[in-house]
Design a protein around this motif. Structure first.
Motif, PDB file in Angstrom:
ATOM      1  N   ALA A  22       0.821  -1.209   0.000  1.00 26.58           N
ATOM      2  CA  ALA A  22       0.000   0.000   0.000  1.00 26.58           C
ATOM      3  C   ALA A  22       0.855   1.260   0.000  1.00 26.58           C
ATOM      4  N   ALA A  23       0.468   2.217  -0.834  1.00 24.25           N
ATOM      5  CA  ALA A  23       1.086   3.535  -0.869  1.00 24.25           C
ATOM      6  C   ALA A  23       2.591   3.507  -1.155  1.00 24.25           C
ATOM      7  N   THR A  27       0.830   3.880  -8.103  1.00 21.12           N
ATOM      8  CA  THR A  27      -0.127   4.603  -8.942  1.00 21.12           C
ATOM      9  C   THR A  27       0.536   5.766  -9.669  1.00 21.12           C
ATOM     10  N   THR A  44      -5.326  -1.594 -11.352  1.00 25.36           N
ATOM     11  CA  THR A  44      -6.155  -2.721 -10.888  1.00 25.36           C
ATOM     12  C   THR A  44      -6.735  -2.441  -9.501  1.00 25.36           C
ATOM     13  N   GLY A  45      -6.023  -1.661  -8.689  1.00 28.13           N
ATOM     14  CA  GLY A  45      -6.547  -1.303  -7.361  1.00 28.13           C
ATOM     15  C   GLY A  45      -7.843  -0.516  -7.483  1.00 28.13           C
ATOM     16  N   ARG A  49     -11.409  -1.190  -5.749  1.00 26.43           N
ATOM     17  CA  ARG A  49     -12.043  -0.077  -5.024  1.00 26.43           C
ATOM     18  C   ARG A  49     -13.443   0.197  -5.595  1.00 26.43           C
ATOM     19  N   ARG A 100     -11.500   6.736  -3.345  1.00 21.57           N
ATOM     20  CA  ARG A 100     -10.311   6.975  -2.493  1.00 21.57           C
ATOM     21  C   ARG A 100     -10.686   7.340  -1.066  1.00 21.57           C
ATOM     22  N   SER A 109      -9.706  -4.399   1.154  1.00 18.45           N
ATOM     23  CA  SER A 109      -8.881  -5.609   1.210  1.00 18.45           C
ATOM     24  C   SER A 109      -9.713  -6.854   1.496  1.00 18.45           C
ATOM     25  N   ALA A 112     -11.310  -7.619  -1.878  1.00 17.22           N
ATOM     26  CA  ALA A 112     -10.307  -8.069  -2.851  1.00 17.22           C
ATOM     27  C   ALA A 112      -9.809  -9.478  -2.543  1.00 17.22           C
ATOM     28  N   ARG A 118     -11.972 -11.722  -7.489  1.00 21.61           N
ATOM     29  CA  ARG A 118     -10.670 -11.660  -8.178  1.00 21.61           C
ATOM     30  C   ARG A 118     -10.785 -12.229  -9.589  1.00 21.61           C
ATOM     31  N   GLY A 138      -0.632  -3.086  -9.258  1.00 24.63           N
ATOM     32  CA  GLY A 138      -1.522  -3.604  -8.222  1.00 24.63           C
ATOM     33  C   GLY A 138      -0.780  -4.485  -7.234  1.00 24.63           C
ATOM     34  N   ASP A 140      -1.041  -8.245  -7.744  1.00 19.02           N
ATOM     35  CA  ASP A 140      -0.789  -9.540  -8.391  1.00 19.02           C
ATOM     36  C   ASP A 140      -0.586  -9.400  -9.891  1.00 19.02           C
ATOM     37  N   ARG A 196      -3.570 -13.364   2.483  1.00 21.42           N
ATOM     38  CA  ARG A 196      -4.814 -13.972   1.975  1.00 21.42           C
ATOM     39  C   ARG A 196      -4.488 -15.226   1.155  1.00 21.42           C
TER      40      ARG A 196
HETATM   41  O1  CDP Z   1      -2.928   2.752  -3.854  1.00 19.78           O
HETATM   42  P1  CDP Z   1      -3.038   1.830  -2.677  1.00 19.78           P
HETATM   43  O2  CDP Z   1      -1.748   1.191  -2.369  1.00 19.78           O
HETATM   44  O3  CDP Z   1      -3.739   2.417  -1.532  1.00 19.78           O
HETATM   45  O4  CDP Z   1      -3.979   0.629  -3.060  1.00 19.78           O
HETATM   46  P2  CDP Z   1      -4.679   0.283  -4.413  1.00 19.78           P
HETATM   47  O5  CDP Z   1      -3.655  -0.077  -5.431  1.00 19.78           O
HETATM   48  O6  CDP Z   1      -5.674   1.331  -4.748  1.00 19.78           O
HETATM   49  O7  CDP Z   1      -5.452  -1.074  -4.016  1.00 19.78           O
HETATM   50  C1  CDP Z   1      -6.452  -1.068  -3.026  1.00 19.78           C
HETATM   51  C2  CDP Z   1      -6.615  -2.494  -2.487  1.00 19.78           C
HETATM   52  O8  CDP Z   1      -7.096  -3.358  -3.542  1.00 19.78           O
HETATM   53  C3  CDP Z   1      -5.359  -3.170  -1.976  1.00 19.78           C
HETATM   54  O9  CDP Z   1      -5.085  -2.894  -0.608  1.00 19.78           O
HETATM   55  C4  CDP Z   1      -5.664  -4.638  -2.180  1.00 19.78           C
HETATM   56  O10 CDP Z   1      -6.433  -5.149  -1.088  1.00 19.78           O
HETATM   57  C5  CDP Z   1      -6.544  -4.651  -3.412  1.00 19.78           C
HETATM   58  N1  CDP Z   1      -5.840  -5.010  -4.644  1.00 19.78           N
HETATM   59  C6  CDP Z   1      -5.662  -6.338  -4.932  1.00 19.78           C
HETATM   60  O11 CDP Z   1      -6.028  -7.194  -4.142  1.00 19.78           O
HETATM   61  N2  CDP Z   1      -5.103  -6.730  -6.093  1.00 19.78           N
HETATM   62  C7  CDP Z   1      -4.682  -5.821  -6.987  1.00 19.78           C
HETATM   63  N3  CDP Z   1      -4.149  -6.232  -8.123  1.00 19.78           N
HETATM   64  C8  CDP Z   1      -4.814  -4.453  -6.702  1.00 19.78           C
HETATM   65  C9  CDP Z   1      -5.386  -4.058  -5.515  1.00 19.78           C
END
Ligand code: CDP
Length: 235
Positions: A22-23, A27, A44-45, A49, A100, A109, A112, A118, A138, A140, A196
């Motif tokens: 995360a973060a 992005t 993909t996040g 979301r 957001r 999470s 997801a 998925r 993302g 995965d 997970r």
């Molecule tokens: O930008 P940030 O790191 O906050 O997270 P995000 O990329 O927006 O993704 C949000 C949430 O979606 C993640 O904490 C994962 O639980 C889930 N995710 C996932 O399971 N698989 C992905 N390919 C992308 C996101």
């Protein structure tokens, strides 16, 4: 960005996949990289979301995996370039900001982690990226969605640095949060995403790890552009 001597006409079918906790800067990095190289960006996040936002808005029980997966299969998620910015569209509505909020972040999470959610999202991601010319990011994308990606990157940074960045993102959205709150939120999400059962966050064996703690956005993008250049020159 140092993309001189990079022949972007050779990038037509390239797949660049970026994962990380995360973060970690995925992005911003993926977005800027896609725009600089003329590639399509797949966030993909934002898709997970969007499923979460839809479930919360419709009052779907977020603990009911089947109900959430049914909804995930029915909704339409798309990306649209508006004025050079990538916007997330949910059933035709621009939800780029709504996805957001802390409420969506708190629940995403869990949603997801559902296998059938998925499956629906990964199928859609493969359709979007099937012909190449994409940057996907993302959890995965290097392991499950695009295991044969040409460039695989795993972005990391210390949790304190990531919390600081997320606090600034929230501030820009007009949402006040404490650093401590962000650290807790990030730790909770990282732990859920990494432990997970289905497609946990992990570094692919052939991914290049980039620690962005002390890098600027431009520096981290340059590192990836260097990988692209190496890849093209070895073809
Ligand atoms: O930008 P940030 O790191 O906050 O997270 P995000 O990329 O927006 O993704 C949000 C949430 O979606 C993640 O904490 C994962 O639980 C889930 N995710 C996932 O399971 N698989 C992905 N390919 C992308 C996101």
């Amino acid at each position: 960005m140092n993309k001189q001597d990079l022949d972007t006409s050779q990038l037509g079918s390239i797949v660049i996949a970026i994962d990380g906790p995360a973060a970690s800067g995925k992005t911003t990095t993926a977005k800027n990289l896609a725009s600089a190289l003329g590639l399509t960006y797949i966030d993909t996040g934002a898709m997970y979301r969007s499923v979460t936002l839809h479930a919360l808005r419709r009052g779907i029980d977020v603990d009911d995996a089947d109900a959430v997966a049914d909804a995930a299969r029915q909704i339409d998620i798309a990306f649209k370039n508006i004025g050079g910015e990538n916007h997330t569209m949910l059933n035709g509505e621009d939800v780029s900001l709504d996805i957001r909020t802390p409420e969506v972040t708190r629940h995403v999470s869990k949603i997801a982690a559902y296998k059938d959610v998925r499956l629906a999202m990964v199928t859609h991601q493969i359709e979007l990226g099937g012909r190449g010319g994409v940057v996907a990011e993302g959890r995965d994308t290097t392991t499950v969605v695009f295991p044969d990606a040409d460039i695989k990157v795993f972005l990391t940074a210390t949790v304190e640095e990531r919390a600081k960045r997320r606090q600034m993102d929230m501030e820009a959205l007009g949402i006040e949060t404490s650093l401590q709150q962000q650290i807790e939120d990030i730790n909770r999400r990282d732990s859920a995403d990494s432990t997970r059962e289905h497609s946990p966050l992990r570094k692919a064996h052939d991914a290049v790890e980039i620690d962005t703690t002390n890098l600027s956005i431009d520096e981290q993008i340059d590192r990836i552009v260097d990988l692209v250049r190496d890849k093209l020159s070895n073809q």
